[in-house]
Design a protein around this motif. Structure first.
Motif, short mmCIF file in Angstrom:
data_model
loop_
_atom_site.label_atom_id
_atom_site.label_comp_id
_atom_site.label_asym_id
_atom_site.label_seq_id
_atom_site.Cartn_x
_atom_site.Cartn_y
_atom_site.Cartn_z
N ALA A 7 0.73 -1.09 -0.20
CA ALA A 7 0.01 0.02 0.13
C ALA A 7 0.98 1.31 -0.05
O ALA A 7 1.67 1.54 0.77
CB ALA A 7 -0.74 -0.19 1.13
N GLY A 8 0.76 2.25 -0.80
CA GLY A 8 1.57 3.39 -0.89
C GLY A 8 0.66 4.50 -0.41
O GLY A 8 -0.50 4.61 -0.81
N ASP A 9 1.55 5.57 0.34
CA ASP A 9 0.98 6.62 0.88
C ASP A 9 2.09 7.45 0.69
O ASP A 9 3.19 7.07 -0.03
CB ASP A 9 0.29 6.62 2.23
CG ASP A 9 1.27 6.21 3.38
OD1 ASP A 9 2.44 6.16 3.01
OD2 ASP A 9 0.94 6.24 4.30
N GLU A 10 2.04 8.83 1.19
CA GLU A 10 2.81 9.85 0.77
C GLU A 10 4.50 9.50 1.57
O GLU A 10 5.48 9.83 0.78
CB GLU A 10 2.42 11.19 1.27
CG GLU A 10 2.10 11.34 2.62
CD GLU A 10 1.90 12.67 2.96
OE1 GLU A 10 0.98 13.34 2.34
OE2 GLU A 10 2.28 13.41 4.13
N ARG A 11 4.27 9.15 2.61
CA ARG A 11 5.51 8.51 3.42
C ARG A 11 6.20 7.40 2.53
O ARG A 11 7.38 7.42 2.55
CB ARG A 11 5.13 8.17 4.81
CG ARG A 11 6.26 7.44 5.69
CD ARG A 11 5.62 7.26 7.06
NE ARG A 11 5.02 6.07 7.06
CZ ARG A 11 5.20 4.84 7.16
NH1 ARG A 11 6.46 4.61 7.24
NH2 ARG A 11 4.41 3.87 6.98
#
Lengths: 144, 71
Positions: A7-11
């Motif tokens: 899962a990708g988020d900004e961090r």
């Protein structure tokens, strides 16, 4: 589960960028070490290393150019500094090559004088192009 | 640029809203780990995420985040 793992988020995007940068740097260093090792320790001829050297040059210059382009902060080159930079680079390469290899035979101009004079022109030309395009891109984004 | 530390009261705001880290993370579209690290002050979120967190917790931006030592 796998979706969660990746899962990708900004961090995670930031971490991905940092890790990619580190491993790109390590790969470039290892490639350079391999080229030098094969050239000077194993004694392989120049021509057998062209693929690795091209790959290394593409990786290093491509990375620098892309960073400079997307940064858009490079000072643009006017004619005078461009000519001075070109003359300095070509002069330096010529002097170093003359000191190492001596004066080349006239018949070898295509592998001696040509790269020494054309190489710096390509570098300066590409710099000027990237600086111009990068700045234009950022300026366009600002005015939009 | 001067290095500044950011402080926040995200955990308090989340608990006030009776939300778990996972629920808040899902609402703003990040991972639970990211919420945990923001609460622990170990990750500075982007302005976009700060605004989304403020909206999700019903707080204003300056209620939720501030420069350390300025409050």
């Amino acid at each position: 589960m796998f979706q969660e793992m990746f899962a990708g988020d900004e961090r995670s995007h930031g971490i991905n960028g940092m890790i990619a940068q580190i491993f790109l740097g390590l790969t470039q260093i290892f490639l350079a070490v391999i080229v030098f090792y094969r050239l000077y320790v194993v004694g392989q001829p120049d021509s057998e290393l062209n693929d690795l050297r091209l790959l290394l040059a593409f990786s290093i210059f491509g990375y620098i150019a892309a960073r400079l382009f997307y940064g858009g902060i490079l000072p643009e080159l006017s004619w005078k500094p461009a000519l001075i930079t070109y003359a300095g680079l070509a002069g330096l390469i010529t002097v170093v090559c003359l000191l190492i290899y001596g004066w080349p035979a006239p018949a070898d101009w295509a592998v001696t004088w040509l790269p020494a004079l054309l190489g710096p022109a390509i570098i300066v030309g590409l710099y000027a192009l990237v600086a111009y395009l990068g700045k234009r891109r950022v300026e366009r984004e600002i005015t939009e | 640029m001067e290095e500044v530390a950011i402080d926040n009261k995200l955990k308090l705001a989340r608990v006030e809203n009776d939300l778990t880290q996972s629920e808040l993370a899902e609402r703003v579209g990040v991972t639970r780990q990211t919420i945990g690290l923001i609460e622990a002050g170990k990750y500075n979120p982007t302005l976009k995420l700060c605004l989304m967190l403020a909206r999700a917790t019903g707080k204003s931006l300056d209620e939720l985040f501030w420069i350390k030592g300025e409050r």
